[in-house]
Design an enzyme around this catalytic site. Sequence first.
Site, mmCIF file in Angstrom:
data_model
loop_
_atom_site.group_PDB
_atom_site.id
_atom_site.type_symbol
_atom_site.label_atom_id
_atom_site.label_comp_id
_atom_site.label_asym_id
_atom_site.label_seq_id
_atom_site.Cartn_x
_atom_site.Cartn_y
_atom_site.Cartn_z
ATOM 1 N N PRO A 60 -0.507 1.234 -0.998
ATOM 2 C CG PRO A 60 -1.902 2.908 -0.143
ATOM 3 C CD PRO A 60 -0.566 2.254 0.054
ATOM 4 C CD GLU A 95 -0.719 11.547 5.002
ATOM 5 O OE1 GLU A 95 -1.067 11.270 3.848
ATOM 6 O OE2 GLU A 95 -1.478 11.507 5.980
ATOM 7 N NE ARG A 145 -1.827 -21.379 2.245
ATOM 8 C CZ ARG A 145 -2.437 -22.216 3.085
ATOM 9 N NH1 ARG A 145 -2.329 -22.067 4.374
ATOM 10 N NH2 ARG A 145 -3.197 -23.189 2.627
ATOM 11 C CG ASP A 200 -4.850 -23.787 -0.146
ATOM 12 O OD1 ASP A 200 -5.561 -24.599 0.466
ATOM 13 O OD2 ASP A 200 -3.769 -23.339 0.292
HETATM 14 N N1 SAH Z 1 -0.889 8.442 1.884
HETATM 15 C C1 SAH Z 1 -0.656 7.167 1.320
HETATM 16 C C2 SAH Z 1 -1.143 6.039 2.257
HETATM 17 C C3 SAH Z 1 -0.326 5.927 3.509
HETATM 18 S S1 SAH Z 1 -0.824 4.606 4.511
HETATM 19 C C4 SAH Z 1 -1.407 7.051 0.012
HETATM 20 O O1 SAH Z 1 -2.471 7.656 -0.114
HETATM 21 O O2 SAH Z 1 -0.956 6.349 -0.906
HETATM 22 C C5 SAH Z 1 0.661 4.270 5.408
HETATM 23 C C6 SAH Z 1 1.451 3.081 4.943
HETATM 24 O O3 SAH Z 1 0.690 1.918 5.081
HETATM 25 C C7 SAH Z 1 1.891 3.101 3.496
HETATM 26 O O4 SAH Z 1 3.096 3.800 3.334
HETATM 27 C C8 SAH Z 1 2.060 1.635 3.168
HETATM 28 O O5 SAH Z 1 3.343 1.151 3.514
HETATM 29 C C9 SAH Z 1 1.036 0.982 4.089
HETATM 30 N N2 SAH Z 1 -0.185 0.583 3.381
HETATM 31 C C10 SAH Z 1 -1.403 1.182 3.488
HETATM 32 N N3 SAH Z 1 -2.314 0.570 2.739
HETATM 33 C C11 SAH Z 1 -1.699 -0.461 2.123
HETATM 34 C C12 SAH Z 1 -2.117 -1.468 1.208
HETATM 35 N N4 SAH Z 1 -3.365 -1.530 0.770
HETATM 36 N N5 SAH Z 1 -1.195 -2.364 0.789
HETATM 37 C C13 SAH Z 1 0.078 -2.311 1.223
HETATM 38 N N6 SAH Z 1 0.537 -1.381 2.088
HETATM 39 C C14 SAH Z 1 -0.335 -0.458 2.541
#
Ligand code: SAH
Length: 254
Positions: free
Chosen positions: A89, A116, A154, A169
């Site tokens: 994220p 995490e 796609r 699209d």
């Molecule tokens: N503690 C981390 C979030 C971990 S969520 C933080 O605060 O940054 C667990 C996993 O889900 C992450 O390692 C990632 O691979 C995935 N993930 C979660 N949200 C995501 C998003 N918006 N985009 C891409 N991958 C995501």
Amino acid sequence: MTHVHFDIFTLFPGMFAGPFDDSIIQRAQEASIISIGLHNIRDYAEGKHMITDDYPYGGGGGMVMKPEPIFRAVESVLSEAMPIILLTPQGRQFDQSVALELAGHARIALICGRYEGVDERVRRYLCTDEISIGDFVLSGGEIAAMVIVDAVTRLLPGALGAEHGADEDSHATGLLEYPHYTRPPDFRGQRVPDVLISGHHANVARWRRQQSLLRTALRRPDLLETAWLTDDDLAFLKRLEADPGIAQRLLQDL
Ligand code: SAH
């Protein structure tokens, strides 16, 4: 011929079974437009218990994915230089332009985090890119990886079949797409706009373009700043701005 190979590194390869085994992604694999290698990070863990995660240094809740199995998995699969993308994220935001950029690579590696997240050294020393699919937190990177594979696939020639292209699209032109209708012409008293039934191609094309511009102006005005607009488009948007009645009339067309 364009071909993209995806290498996906995950603790949960079973999650990909449904989404990759149907429809466009499945057909694209059969037609050798894409191929997908699923790699279970656990297979690269060592010791009796094949441990892939551990407690965070410094304390706090949750577990962190250990660096060794991820490095070993990626290094034993990949030889050539290619984007090694961490799903997180905290990464740059995925959108249609990133999808287009990725569609230009022959091979792409996607690393799915869990818990995490991954040990920081994976991000710093193994990955070449970090991508987020939006400002929300998922439980793992698997669904994010599926989103990327789908959006990239796609865009590849032949993936959508001969008669349909992805070039109209939403977002492909920087605008939202116009509304679609199919039969019946009258559904519970709600009629399909006459222009679509008229068979007049130039009028249909103009109506679609105007609906596309109107939708974008109403829902995502931010997109108009970077969209590719013709002089006609700009003139239409100016008229819209000057006379809100035009928007009202066009919406009633729907
Ligand atoms: N503690 C981390 C979030 C971990 S969520 C933080 O605060 O940054 C667990 C996993 O889900 C992450 O390692 C990632 O691979 C995935 N993930 C979660 N949200 C995501 C998003 N918006 N985009 C891409 N991958 C995501």
